[in-house]
Design a protein around this motif. Structure first.
Motif, PDB file in Angstrom:
ATOM      1  N   ASP A  15       0.823  -1.219   0.000  1.00 46.73           N
ATOM      2  CA  ASP A  15       0.000   0.000   0.000  1.00 46.73           C
ATOM      3  C   ASP A  15       0.852   1.262   0.000  1.00 46.73           C
ATOM      4  O   ASP A  15       0.603   2.188  -0.775  1.00 46.73           O
ATOM      5  CB  ASP A  15      -0.924   0.009   1.228  1.00 46.73           C
ATOM      6  N   ALA A  17       4.031   1.674  -0.854  1.00 47.22           N
ATOM      7  CA  ALA A  17       4.845   1.819  -2.068  1.00 47.22           C
ATOM      8  C   ALA A  17       3.975   2.294  -3.230  1.00 47.22           C
ATOM      9  O   ALA A  17       4.371   3.181  -4.002  1.00 47.22           O
ATOM     10  CB  ALA A  17       5.503   0.486  -2.419  1.00 47.22           C
ATOM     11  N   ALA A  18       2.784   1.720  -3.338  1.00 45.95           N
ATOM     12  CA  ALA A  18       1.877   2.122  -4.424  1.00 45.95           C
ATOM     13  C   ALA A  18       1.466   3.577  -4.244  1.00 45.95           C
ATOM     14  O   ALA A  18       1.417   4.346  -5.209  1.00 45.95           O
ATOM     15  CB  ALA A  18       0.649   1.217  -4.439  1.00 45.95           C
ATOM     16  N   ALA A  20       3.107   5.977  -2.715  1.00 45.92           N
ATOM     17  CA  ALA A  20       4.251   6.867  -2.993  1.00 45.92           C
ATOM     18  C   ALA A  20       4.372   7.113  -4.495  1.00 45.92           C
ATOM     19  O   ALA A  20       4.661   8.228  -4.939  1.00 45.92           O
ATOM     20  CB  ALA A  20       5.530   6.247  -2.445  1.00 45.92           C
ATOM     21  N   THR A  21       4.134   6.066  -5.299  1.00 47.82           N
ATOM     22  CA  THR A  21       4.226   6.216  -6.759  1.00 47.82           C
ATOM     23  C   THR A  21       3.075   7.069  -7.275  1.00 47.82           C
ATOM     24  O   THR A  21       3.272   7.941  -8.121  1.00 47.82           O
ATOM     25  CB  THR A  21       4.204   4.833  -7.438  1.00 47.82           C
ATOM     26  N   ARG A  22       1.878   6.813  -6.767  1.00 46.16           N
ATOM     27  CA  ARG A  22       0.707   7.596  -7.210  1.00 46.16           C
ATOM     28  C   ARG A  22       0.907   9.080  -6.903  1.00 46.16           C
ATOM     29  O   ARG A  22       0.583   9.940  -7.698  1.00 46.16           O
ATOM     30  CB  ARG A  22      -0.557   7.094  -6.504  1.00 46.16           C
ATOM     31  N   ALA A  24       3.675  10.688  -6.657  1.00 50.97           N
ATOM     32  CA  ALA A  24       4.786  11.301  -7.394  1.00 50.97           C
ATOM     33  C   ALA A  24       4.523  11.418  -8.888  1.00 50.97           C
ATOM     34  O   ALA A  24       5.167  12.211  -9.568  1.00 50.97           O
ATOM     35  CB  ALA A  24       6.058  10.485  -7.169  1.00 50.97           C
ATOM     36  N   ARG A  25       3.589  10.651  -9.402  1.00 52.84           N
ATOM     37  CA  ARG A  25       3.402  10.661 -10.860  1.00 52.84           C
ATOM     38  C   ARG A  25       2.748  11.976 -11.315  1.00 52.84           C
ATOM     39  O   ARG A  25       2.063  12.639 -10.519  1.00 52.84           O
ATOM     40  CB  ARG A  25       2.594   9.450 -11.310  1.00 52.84           C
ATOM     41  N   GLY A 100       7.175  13.523 -15.644  1.00 55.04           N
ATOM     42  CA  GLY A 100       7.489  12.142 -15.295  1.00 55.04           C
ATOM     43  C   GLY A 100       8.980  11.919 -15.171  1.00 55.04           C
ATOM     44  O   GLY A 100       9.454  11.241 -14.253  1.00 55.04           O
ATOM     45  N   ALA A 103      10.212  13.549 -11.930  1.00 59.15           N
ATOM     46  CA  ALA A 103       9.792  12.864 -10.702  1.00 59.15           C
ATOM     47  C   ALA A 103      10.346  11.445 -10.618  1.00 59.15           C
ATOM     48  O   ALA A 103      10.394  10.868  -9.541  1.00 59.15           O
ATOM     49  CB  ALA A 103       8.264  12.830 -10.643  1.00 59.15           C
ATOM     50  N   VAL A 105       8.851   9.020 -12.240  1.00 58.90           N
ATOM     51  CA  VAL A 105       7.669   8.166 -12.409  1.00 58.90           C
ATOM     52  C   VAL A 105       6.989   8.560 -13.720  1.00 58.90           C
ATOM     53  O   VAL A 105       6.389   9.625 -13.822  1.00 58.90           O
ATOM     54  CB  VAL A 105       6.669   8.337 -11.241  1.00 58.90           C
ATOM     55  N   ALA A 106       7.121   7.708 -14.736  1.00 52.54           N
ATOM     56  CA  ALA A 106       6.551   8.034 -16.048  1.00 52.54           C
ATOM     57  C   ALA A 106       5.165   7.408 -16.194  1.00 52.54           C
ATOM     58  O   ALA A 106       4.924   6.306 -15.708  1.00 52.54           O
ATOM     59  CB  ALA A 106       7.477   7.515 -17.146  1.00 52.54           C
ATOM     60  N   VAL A 107       4.269   8.148 -16.829  1.00 54.27           N
ATOM     61  CA  VAL A 107       2.914   7.619 -17.057  1.00 54.27           C
ATOM     62  C   VAL A 107       2.678   7.472 -18.560  1.00 54.27           C
ATOM     63  O   VAL A 107       3.402   8.052 -19.376  1.00 54.27           O
ATOM     64  CB  VAL A 107       1.839   8.546 -16.458  1.00 54.27           C
TER      65      VAL A 107
ATOM     66  N   ALA B  26       4.749  -3.342  -6.546  1.00 52.66           N
ATOM     67  CA  ALA B  26       3.612  -2.467  -6.208  1.00 52.66           C
ATOM     68  C   ALA B  26       3.822  -1.072  -6.785  1.00 52.66           C
ATOM     69  O   ALA B  26       2.894  -0.444  -7.285  1.00 52.66           O
ATOM     70  CB  ALA B  26       3.430  -2.405  -4.699  1.00 52.66           C
ATOM     71  N   MET B  27       5.052  -0.589  -6.739  1.00 52.01           N
ATOM     72  CA  MET B  27       5.348   0.735  -7.297  1.00 52.01           C
ATOM     73  C   MET B  27       5.192   0.735  -8.812  1.00 52.01           C
ATOM     74  O   MET B  27       4.585   1.637  -9.391  1.00 52.01           O
ATOM     75  CB  MET B  27       6.790   1.145  -6.942  1.00 52.01           C
ATOM     76  N   GLU B  30       1.793   1.020 -10.594  1.00 56.09           N
ATOM     77  CA  GLU B  30       1.069   2.293 -10.571  1.00 56.09           C
ATOM     78  C   GLU B  30       1.522   3.274 -11.646  1.00 56.09           C
ATOM     79  O   GLU B  30       1.033   4.391 -11.700  1.00 56.09           O
ATOM     80  CB  GLU B  30       1.235   2.971  -9.198  1.00 56.09           C
ATOM     81  N   ASP B  32       3.781   3.751 -15.760  1.00 54.76           N
ATOM     82  CA  ASP B  32       4.284   3.099 -16.966  1.00 54.76           C
ATOM     83  C   ASP B  32       5.681   2.543 -16.698  1.00 54.76           C
ATOM     84  O   ASP B  32       5.979   1.399 -17.005  1.00 54.76           O
ATOM     85  CB  ASP B  32       4.319   4.117 -18.108  1.00 54.76           C
ATOM     86  N   LYS B  33       6.526   3.392 -16.112  1.00 55.34           N
ATOM     87  CA  LYS B  33       7.857   2.955 -15.700  1.00 55.34           C
ATOM     88  C   LYS B  33       8.352   3.877 -14.589  1.00 55.34           C
ATOM     89  O   LYS B  33       7.912   5.030 -14.491  1.00 55.34           O
ATOM     90  CB  LYS B  33       8.835   2.937 -16.887  1.00 55.34           C
ATOM     91  N   PHE B  38      14.276   6.607  -7.744  1.00 59.08           N
ATOM     92  CA  PHE B  38      13.011   6.842  -7.028  1.00 59.08           C
ATOM     93  C   PHE B  38      12.609   5.596  -6.233  1.00 59.08           C
ATOM     94  O   PHE B  38      12.165   5.693  -5.091  1.00 59.08           O
ATOM     95  CB  PHE B  38      11.904   7.225  -8.021  1.00 59.08           C
ATOM     96  N   TRP B  77      15.438   2.893 -15.969  1.00 57.87           N
ATOM     97  CA  TRP B  77      13.995   2.870 -15.755  1.00 57.87           C
ATOM     98  C   TRP B  77      13.553   1.412 -15.667  1.00 57.87           C
ATOM     99  O   TRP B  77      14.096   0.543 -16.359  1.00 57.87           O
ATOM    100  CB  TRP B  77      13.267   3.550 -16.912  1.00 57.87           C
TER     101      TRP B  77
END
Lengths: 229, 105
Positions: A15, A17-18, A20-22, A24-25, A100, A103, A105-107, B26-27, B30, B32-33, B38, B77
């Motif tokens: 939870d 980790a997920a 933290a990514t959400r 930061a994206r 992305g 940060a 974190v790429a989307v 898990a990271m 959420e 794409d990469k 990070f 990445w």
């Protein structure tokens, strides 16, 4: 053997980790905000009036996206959509990519841009190939450019595997289809337009812009709360 | 079916059933990469430790690594695969079932 406490600790790790990514994206509010502003920007082109000189001699390409119906906007309606929508998608893709990378974190935002621009081109192809009967009444109000936005949102939601975006795309698609098929001015109290029929298409655009801008606001608030938590 | 075959721990994957590797998956699920730095910062791991975990996950085809440059700065990445997504889903479901069963005892 894994104990209940170990299992709980692992689930807590998943939870956090997920989350933290959400957090930061790149924000999902920005693409929705930009598309909402593009729809709002089309308002002046959809004020109805007497036909403008030369509108019917203009290239089919430009009035296919709305110019034939919205005489006041004339060919500028088509030009607006043909410039504003691709520009918006390019900006969104550029901004999300940059945010992305910064940060870490790429989307996946490319599907939104590719589907949006691709379907806009497809729409122009259909409308200019005298194949209007294929989409029938959808083209009557000249609001068909709202549809590629809907398709882009659906593709984006699938690519991002996001339930939130799926809800936004379904609500917006319903709003866009209804805006193409129905005059939402009919359900407004008479006093709102006060018989000024030239503004009768604006509630349709405001409905779609409202869905996009409202969704952007909800995402902005939720993401800010998530970042604070 | 025996009780052992039915037990939720049989659904736990050796490769995934580990705090750091589960956190990585898990990271990645959420986005794409996600960039190596990070992940390292979020999970509070050393670079060497994270590299070893990623190598294990990559060997199991659960993640893919992309090495590149951001200007002159090398950046790695990491992307989750379909198998990785399925493994994460299965592991989380098994852990939830385990918690539910053990809490009932």
């Amino acid at each position: 053997m894994t104990t209940a406490d170990e299992a709980r600790t692992l689930l807590a790790t998943v939870d956090s980790a997920a989350r933290a990514t959400r957090d930061a994206r790149p924000t999902r509010a920005l693409p929705l905000l930009v598309l909402g502003l593009v729809v709002l920007g089309a308002l002046p082109f959809y004020v109805l009036g007497d036909p403008v000189d030369g509108v019917y001699e203009a290239p089919l390409l430009f009035w296919a996206l709305g110019g034939s119906v919205t005489a006041q906007g004339g060919i500028w309606t088509g030009i607006y959509w043909f410039v504003a929508l691709p520009a918006a998608y390019v900006f969104i893709a550029w901004w999300c990519r940059r945010a992305g990378r910064r940060a870490g974190v790429a989307v996946r935002v490319a599907p939104l841009a590719v589907a949006g621009i691709g379907l806009l081109i497809l729409l122009v192809a259909i409308l200019t190939q005298s194949a209007v009967p294929i989409i029938g009444d959808l083209a009557v109000r000249g609001l068909t450019p709202l549809l590629p936005i809907a398709a882009g949102l659906v593709v984006w939601a699938i690519a991002e595997r996001s339930r939130g975006l799926a809800v936004v795309s379904v609500v917006y698609t319903a709003a866009a289809i209804s805006a193409c098929l129905y005059d939402w001015a009919n359900v407004l109290p008479y006093a709102v337009l006060d018989g000024r029929w030239e503004y009768s298409l604006l509630p349709n655009l405001l409905l779609c812009a409202g869905v996009l801008l409202g969704s952007a606001a909800v995402y902005a608030v939720l993401e800010r709360r998530g970042a604070r938590a | 079916m025996t009780q052992i075959e039915n037990h939720p721990t049989t659904g736990l994957d050796e490769v995934v059933h580990q705090r750091a590797r589960l956190g990585v998956l898990a990271m990645l699920a959420e986005a794409d990469k996600v960039e190596f730095g990070f992940i390292q910062q979020t999970l509070e791991l050393t670079a060497g430790n994270l590299s070893r975990h990623l190598a294990t996950l990559e060997k199991a085809d659960l993640v893919r690594l992309e090495k590149g440059y951001d200007g002159r700065r090398p950046r790695t990445w990491v992307r989750i695969t379909a198998e990785g997504r399925a493994a994460l889903k299965q592991e989380v479901a098994a852990l939830r079932e385990l918690v539910a069963r053990l809490s009932d005892l």
